[in-house]
Design a protein around this motif. Structure first.
Motif, PDB file in Angstrom:
ATOM      1  N   SER A 567       0.833  -1.216   0.000  1.00  0.00           N
ATOM      2  CA  SER A 567       0.000   0.000   0.000  1.00  0.00           C
ATOM      3  C   SER A 567       0.858   1.253   0.000  1.00  0.00           C
ATOM      4  N   ARG A 571       1.288   4.443  -3.065  1.00  0.00           N
ATOM      5  CA  ARG A 571       1.086   5.876  -2.831  1.00  0.00           C
ATOM      6  C   ARG A 571       2.109   6.711  -3.601  1.00  0.00           C
ATOM      7  N   ASP A 623      -6.350  -0.656  -2.773  1.00  0.00           N
ATOM      8  CA  ASP A 623      -5.405   0.212  -3.472  1.00  0.00           C
ATOM      9  C   ASP A 623      -5.054  -0.354  -4.849  1.00  0.00           C
ATOM     10  N   HIS A 626      -7.828   0.442  -7.141  1.00  0.00           N
ATOM     11  CA  HIS A 626      -7.807   1.878  -7.471  1.00  0.00           C
ATOM     12  C   HIS A 626      -6.730   2.193  -8.507  1.00  0.00           C
TER      13      HIS A 626
END
Length: 867
Positions: A567, A571, A623, A626
């Motif tokens: 994760s 980012r 995530d 996404h």
């Protein structure tokens, strides 16, 4: 950890749910005691267990356990009165200051003509205030915990019945299988007896100073948990460690409040709630120079040798003046001075004037064995074996001794069949010494246990116990067969840990100046680089729990580490390498589910960390959806699997807990933990956000639990106790020990529409005010060592969830002054956890791979806050 007393009433209420048994008395030759029912109207019930029964409870049926006398039976972990008092004092320290428990007092009863240390408290539970008395006895290797409880206003009325039951208690002679178990427990109690133990700080400090040695402090701070003494019965039964300890250290058995300097918060800090197992290496002045947090024997040996190298001021023992070269080499090997042994051994050549050719090669083998170098060790041992057959010189080593060493080398290098063949030959040999014969039986039983043949292991080990009861190896196997894990489906891997795993035992040094001069961009880039470099080839990140584990099926810590780091990497949207690494992590995680379906997962005891790993996995998988990483259908399917795993673990009162029970095989205690439940709830909320179905009732019950955990003082309770939500009640702590979980718990309710950011503000202020007292616990392996039970093991979790909450709040949701103060406080604490290689650590047992992922996540959240 205060599970023992806060769960006390709810645990024992379950006993009387069993069908009553007729009769006015009870006697068990397996459990070793007898007792009478004091009142004809009382019902007596028992719970099956390893010793015939694990518990007996009696009381008036109409009160359904509200009034109860009980005896809990387990294998004794201490056998003397002082040990029982020390255990009692540990519980007393745990409950001090806990809300809902008052008037704690140490007591000592007399039961069956013996002193029985105990305590009494007033405790709020199940809507009542109870008066509770406990006492403890040991006999025939068994531990008996007596408890009497009733509502405070009823206790005096019931006390004559309790006293009558106690007066009727007596010991009975063990029979049958119980006799065998008693013999094993007696032998197991001899583990650790080869070491001179100190129990007072002044005396051990004086001895260490006069002998110019360091002090090993054995910490067994796990009151209430039936784990046994892993140091006396495990670590110090390793012969290499024993020799090192006997020659280079003095040893202290720590007990709470003994007055050692390292208990002081300004020196190291071990408050009244300190929890955990471990070894501290301490100077005579009381300074802690190293923590041994992995109790694997290879890890302990490696760290102790490293400690001795790093402290040249301590005495370096020299061999006897009349020792020859080979005797000196052996001395250096046994005292951990491996560099000096290497110098005398020279290269691979053998000196022409060697005293004993067989012994020379064996010494080379010992050197490489201690370095865990299988190729060189096996080569030297082979040469020793050849020399023992053909040289004319009399050797100090019998051929069977070399064979048993060869058998052990085969076992630790994964050649179990070869090891078994050699050990079996020695078992049948009429020439083998008792020591070698005992080692063969030890190895044969270990090999059978590794092969999941517990009955076969017991057969070999009982032969060892019966033939050689005075052998330290008989004590070791007796400890194994009477330990808490003997009956569960967990089996050892006898192979040596690989070199990569051995590095896990060593934590990098802290960064200088707490990284105060490093920019946010550099903090982020160095953490990112560390995570990328330390990803395993398969796509995962290792944890301390992976030490020596070669199974493909990962544990929950490794799953969580991989999810957290995956994760964090996603980012970094402009970093192509990070996305590739996250994709590899996803592939590894999907494969883990396949393995889980095809392999039997090891049983869960004491703690079930599935709730943590699945929550973080859901976040990572969300995530991935996404960012369009991996096959969307496969990702959604795995999210659904994780949600199902969490649904199966939801408590009746709506929340989730990773804490199960204090004993192997014990019934799970019905309760929820606030920050654990918050983590699950937020994961479920994230699943809904990306369009993955979550049962509405499941999420609603989770939010109801979180709402019920709110306390009047603004904190969230640690526990919500009770199986039924309607009768559950929070067990809260004071603000100083509870403030750090506020942001995470509040955020779960905010996202669920149960609170607003206005509710977050006071909790965030409380968090900021008390954060320094949490931060000073960083890098400690022992938990809850702060004055108010603050611990290191959730620091980076707290920092990451607080940063997440702060980022979730908009500019107008919180006062600007509060936003800035929170930003500064969180960032400052994260900096203090940074190590010199760019990684981050709060607790050594959790490790740098989880710590760095949480730190990077928090830093990225803070970077996106306009504070």
């Amino acid at each position: 950890m205060v599970e023992l007393l806060t769960m006390l009433i709810s645990l024992l209420l379950t006993i009387l749910a069993a069908p009553p048994q007729a009769g006015e008395s009870f006697s068990s030759a397996e459990a070793g005691f007898k007792i009478q029912v004091p009142v004809a109207e009382w019902a007596l019930n028992t719970v099956p267990g390893q010793h015939g029964i694990s518990a007996l409870a009696m009381g008036p049926p109409e009160h359904a356990g509200v009034v109860q006398f009980s005896v809990q039976i387990s294998a004794a972990t201490v056998s003397d009165l002082e040990g029982l008092r020390t255990q009692r004092d540990g519980v007393m320290s745990q409950v001090a200051g806990v809300e809902g428990i008052r008037e704690a007092k140490a007591i000592e009863m007399e039961i069956a003509g013996m002193k029985a240390p105990g305590l009494q408290v007033e405790q709020d539970a199940q809507g009542n205030t109870y008066f509770v008395r406990q006492a403890n006895l040991t006999s025939q290797g068994l531990h008996y915990k007596f408890q009497m409880h009733a509502p405070k206003d009823m206790y005096k009325e019931q006390e004559p019945h309790f006293k009558k039951a106690l007066a009727s208690f007596g010991f009975v002679k063990l029979e049958g299988e119980a006799v065998k178990q008693a013999k094993l427990r007696e032998l197991a109690d001899r583990c650790g007896s080869e070491i001179d133990w100190y129990t007072e700080w002044d005396k051990v400090a004086a001895a260490a100073k006069s002998q110019k040695k360091l002090i090993l402090v054995s910490v067994q701070a796990i009151p209430g948990f039936e784990i046994g003494d892993q140091i006396k019965r495990g670590v110090f039964m390793d012969l290499d460690i024993l020799r090192l300890v006997q020659s280079r250290f003095v040893v202290l058995q720590w007990r709470r409040g003994m007055g050692a300097p390292f208990e002081d918060a300004d020196v190291f800090g071990m408050g009244p709630n300190t929890f955990g197992n471990g070894i501290l290496v301490v100077t005579p002045k009381g300074d802690v120079v190293r923590q041994l947090f992995l109790l694997n024997t290879t890890a302990v040996y490696d760290v102790l040798v490293d400690v001795l190298k790093g402290h040249p001021k301590i005495q370096t023992p020299a061999p006897p003046a009349d020792a020859n070269r080979q005797q000196s080499i052996q001395f250096y090997l046994e005292t951990g001075q491996l560099d000096l042994a290497k110098t005398l051994l020279g290269d691979t050549k053998i000196p022409d004037n060697t005293e004993d050719l067989t012994f020379e090669w064996w010494l080379k083998f010992e050197y490489h064995r201690l370095l865990r170098d299988p190729q060189m060790a096996n080569s030297a041992l082979k040469q020793a074996g050849e020399a023992s057959r053909y040289v004319d010189l009399p050797s100090r080593l019998e051929h069977d001794r070399i064979m048993i060493d060869s058998a052990f080398m085969a076992a630790v290098t994964g050649k179990a069949k070869n090891a078994e063949t050699m050990a079996t030959a020695i078992r049948k040999s009429s020439n083998a010494t008792d020591e070698v014969h005992a080692l063969a039986l030890l190895l044969l039983g270990s090999l059978r246990l590794q092969a999941e043949d517990r009955a076969g292991a017991e057969e070999d080990w009982m032969e060892l116990v019966d033939k050689f009861p005075d052998s330290r190896w008989a004590w070791l196997v007796a400890a194994a067969m009477t330990g808490p894990g003997w009956g569960i489906e967990v089996y050892p891997d006898l192979r040596w840990p690989d070199q990569a795993d051995r590095k896990l035992a060593f934590i990098p040094k802290a960064a200088p100046n707490m990284s105060s001069d490093i920019s946010m961009e550099e903090l982020i880039s160095s953490a990112n680089e560390y995570i990328l470099v330390n990803q395993e080839r398969e796509g995962n990140w290792k944890c301390m729990t992976s030490y020596g584990d070669r199974k493909e099926l990962a544990d929950d810590f490794e799953l969580a580490a991989t999810a957290i780091n995956g994760s964090a990497l996603l980012r970094l949207e402009d970093n192509g390498l990070a996305k590739v690494a996250a994709g590899r992590a996803l592939n590894w995680m999907i494969k883990q589910r396949e393995l889980l379906q095809n392999e039997e997962k090891p049983p869960v005891v004491f703690m079930d960390y599935t709730v943590w790993s699945r929550s973080y996995c859901i976040d990572f998988l969300a995530d991935c959806l996404h960012h369009k990483i991996g096959n969307a259908d496969a990702v959604r399917a795995e999210m659904e699997n994780c949600i199902k795993d969490l649904a199966e673990r939801q408590q009746q009162n709506g929340g989730w807990s990773y804490y199960l029970t204090t004993k192997v095989g014990g019934a799970a205690i019905p309760q929820s933990i606030s920050f654990t439940s918050a983590t699950v709830v937020m994961a479920l909320e994230r699943a809904v956000e990306v369009g993955v179905a979550v049962d509405e009732e499941m999420l609603k019950r989770g939010l109801d639990c979180m709402a019920a955990l709110r306390c009047e003082n603004g904190t969230f309770a640690y526990f919500l106790n009770g199986a039924d939500f309607a009768t559950s009640e929070p067990a809260s702590f004071d603000i100083k020990g509870s403030a750090a979980r506020g942001p995470a718990c509040a955020l779960s309710l905010i996202r669920g529409g149960r609170e607003t950011f206005a509710d977050l503000a006071p909790r965030l202020q409380m968090y900021i005010d008390h954060l320094p007292l949490f931060g000073v616990q960083r890098h400690k392996a022992l938990m809850h060592a702060g004055a108010n039970a603050q611990g290191s093991h959730y620091l980076l979790y707290d920092y990451s969830t607080a940063a997440e909450a702060l980022r979730a709040a908009g500019k107008d949701d919180l006062p600007q002054e509060l936003r800035q103060a929170a930003y500064n406080a969180i960032l400052g604490q994260i900096r203090s956890c940074r190590l010199h290689d760019g990684s981050y650590l709060d607790n050594p047992l959790i490790g740098v791979n989880i710590g760095t992922g949480l730190a990077l996540t928090a830093l990225l959240d803070l970077q996106n806050i306009d504070a």
